[in-house]
Scaffold this motif. Sequence first.
Motif, PDB file in Angstrom:
ATOM      1  N   ARG A 123      26.766  72.398  22.386  1.00  7.73           N
ATOM      2  CA  ARG A 123      25.859  71.560  21.322  1.00  7.73           C
ATOM      3  C   ARG A 123      26.657  70.655  20.674  1.00  7.73           C
ATOM      4  O   ARG A 123      27.654  70.995  20.300  1.00  7.73           O
ATOM      5  N   ILE A 124      26.109  69.511  20.186  1.00  7.71           N
ATOM      6  CA  ILE A 124      26.823  68.455  19.424  1.00  7.71           C
ATOM      7  C   ILE A 124      26.092  67.970  18.110  1.00  7.71           C
ATOM      8  O   ILE A 124      24.971  68.274  18.347  1.00  7.71           O
ATOM      9  N   ASP A 125      26.649  67.442  17.431  1.00  9.45           N
ATOM     10  CA  ASP A 125      26.103  66.681  16.076  1.00  9.45           C
ATOM     11  C   ASP A 125      25.670  65.308  16.687  1.00  9.45           C
ATOM     12  O   ASP A 125      26.579  64.468  17.071  1.00  9.45           O
ATOM     13  N   THR A 126      24.588  64.813  16.421  1.00 11.28           N
ATOM     14  CA  THR A 126      24.040  63.474  16.860  1.00 11.28           C
ATOM     15  C   THR A 126      23.437  62.959  15.660  1.00 11.28           C
ATOM     16  O   THR A 126      22.500  63.542  14.960  1.00 11.28           O
ATOM     17  N   ASP A 127      23.656  61.545  15.477  1.00 10.79           N
ATOM     18  CA  ASP A 127      22.791  60.728  14.584  1.00 10.79           C
ATOM     19  C   ASP A 127      21.438  59.955  14.973  1.00 10.79           C
ATOM     20  O   ASP A 127      20.797  59.693  14.089  1.00 10.79           O
ATOM     21  N   ASP A 128      21.478  60.342  16.415  1.00 12.88           N
ATOM     22  CA  ASP A 128      20.184  59.491  16.756  1.00 12.88           C
ATOM     23  C   ASP A 128      19.532  60.762  17.854  1.00 12.88           C
ATOM     24  O   ASP A 128      19.875  60.303  19.244  1.00 12.88           O
ATOM     25  N   PRO A 129      19.184  61.772  17.707  1.00 15.20           N
ATOM     26  CA  PRO A 129      18.422  62.671  18.756  1.00 15.20           C
ATOM     27  C   PRO A 129      17.569  61.933  19.689  1.00 15.20           C
ATOM     28  O   PRO A 129      17.427  62.371  20.770  1.00 15.20           O
ATOM     29  N   SER A 130      16.754  61.078  19.271  1.00 13.91           N
ATOM     30  CA  SER A 130      16.130  60.157  20.412  1.00 13.91           C
ATOM     31  C   SER A 130      16.858  59.579  21.511  1.00 13.91           C
ATOM     32  O   SER A 130      16.273  59.433  22.468  1.00 13.91           O
ATOM     33  N   LEU A 131      18.121  59.123  20.967  1.00 14.11           N
ATOM     34  CA  LEU A 131      19.046  58.524  22.300  1.00 14.11           C
ATOM     35  C   LEU A 131      20.109  59.730  22.718  1.00 14.11           C
ATOM     36  O   LEU A 131      20.276  59.692  23.894  1.00 14.11           O
ATOM     37  N   ILE A 132      20.599  60.618  21.789  1.00 18.51           N
ATOM     38  CA  ILE A 132      21.559  61.454  22.239  1.00 18.51           C
ATOM     39  C   ILE A 132      20.809  62.764  21.743  1.00 18.51           C
ATOM     40  O   ILE A 132      21.085  63.166  20.567  1.00 18.51           O
ATOM     41  N   PRO A 133      20.292  63.543  22.668  1.00 22.46           N
ATOM     42  CA  PRO A 133      19.661  65.030  22.247  1.00 22.46           C
ATOM     43  C   PRO A 133      21.141  65.942  21.926  1.00 22.46           C
ATOM     44  O   PRO A 133      22.033  65.629  22.261  1.00 22.46           O
ATOM     45  N   PRO A 134      20.856  66.670  21.073  1.00 17.64           N
ATOM     46  CA  PRO A 134      22.166  67.630  20.733  1.00 17.64           C
ATOM     47  C   PRO A 134      22.509  68.631  21.672  1.00 17.64           C
ATOM     48  O   PRO A 134      23.357  69.236  21.608  1.00 17.64           O
ATOM     49  N   GLY A 135      21.535  68.717  22.915  1.00 19.47           N
ATOM     50  CA  GLY A 135      22.311  69.472  24.127  1.00 19.47           C
ATOM     51  C   GLY A 135      21.530  70.859  23.857  1.00 19.47           C
ATOM     52  O   GLY A 135      20.517  71.030  23.240  1.00 19.47           O
ATOM     53  N   PRO A 136      22.227  71.701  24.391  1.00 16.53           N
ATOM     54  CA  PRO A 136      23.679  71.759  24.938  1.00 16.53           C
ATOM     55  C   PRO A 136      23.896  70.646  26.000  1.00 16.53           C
ATOM     56  O   PRO A 136      23.110  70.800  26.860  1.00 16.53           O
ATOM     57  N   TRP A 137      25.052  70.382  26.331  1.00 14.80           N
ATOM     58  CA  TRP A 137      25.716  69.415  27.412  1.00 14.80           C
ATOM     59  C   TRP A 137      26.701  70.219  27.879  1.00 14.80           C
ATOM     60  O   TRP A 137      27.534  70.836  27.445  1.00 14.80           O
TER      61      TRP A 137
END
Length: 232
Positions: A123-137
């Motif tokens: 999982r990651i920290d994202t400033d824009d979940p609409s563009l980059i979901p937090p995952g997990p990736w």
Amino acid sequence: MRALVIRHDPVTEPGLVGDRLIERGYELTLLTVVPEEQHHTPNVRFDFPDADGWDLVVSLGAPWSVYDETTVGRWIGGELALLRKAHHLGIPVLGICFGAQALTTALGGTVEAAPRPEIGWVRIDTDDPSLIPPGPWMQWHYDRCVPPPDARETARNTVCTQAFRMGNSLGVQFHPEAIPAVVRRWVEFGGAEQCARLGIDPEEPVARSRAMEPVARENAHRLVDAFLDSLD
């Protein structure tokens, strides 16, 4: 619409990202830089097409380092020139893992060894979940991007920048395209030895990828849709 997809080796596929691009109306042209018989000696000659005329460029992952000119020296310069020109023409570029590292290098950033490798679903920290979901990736990398000064970091974790945006160009350190069959091939083409050195059961990333496939597909589609819908 025409999308140029740069596949650096025969193991990696556009996978979930490619599926969504086709659903969005793109015709994919897949270029394989290093053939299978030279997977372990990838310093080949390859002529990249001109950037002009494409509607989208996607640069996929690779098991090498962008800065390792001894290993990939013959062709990496051509790819960097293509990505740089595409960006300056306003042609959207999506760089994935090695492709993100090539993109950041092409646009004035750098690539360096990460403080530790990342292999597996993270999982990651994202400033824009609409563009980059937090995952997990899915992650499989030893290097990390230092984005260009004008880029905007949009996601991160304690290891590295996980996503950055610069105009119509987006680089992601993780693998939104990953499908279980490709993760299996990564294991078979040297990944098992890498996992063993790190104390990771090489079957774990494969099994986890099977379990994560529905979520991974949804996240990949969200990322592709949001990226395409945000273009100038």
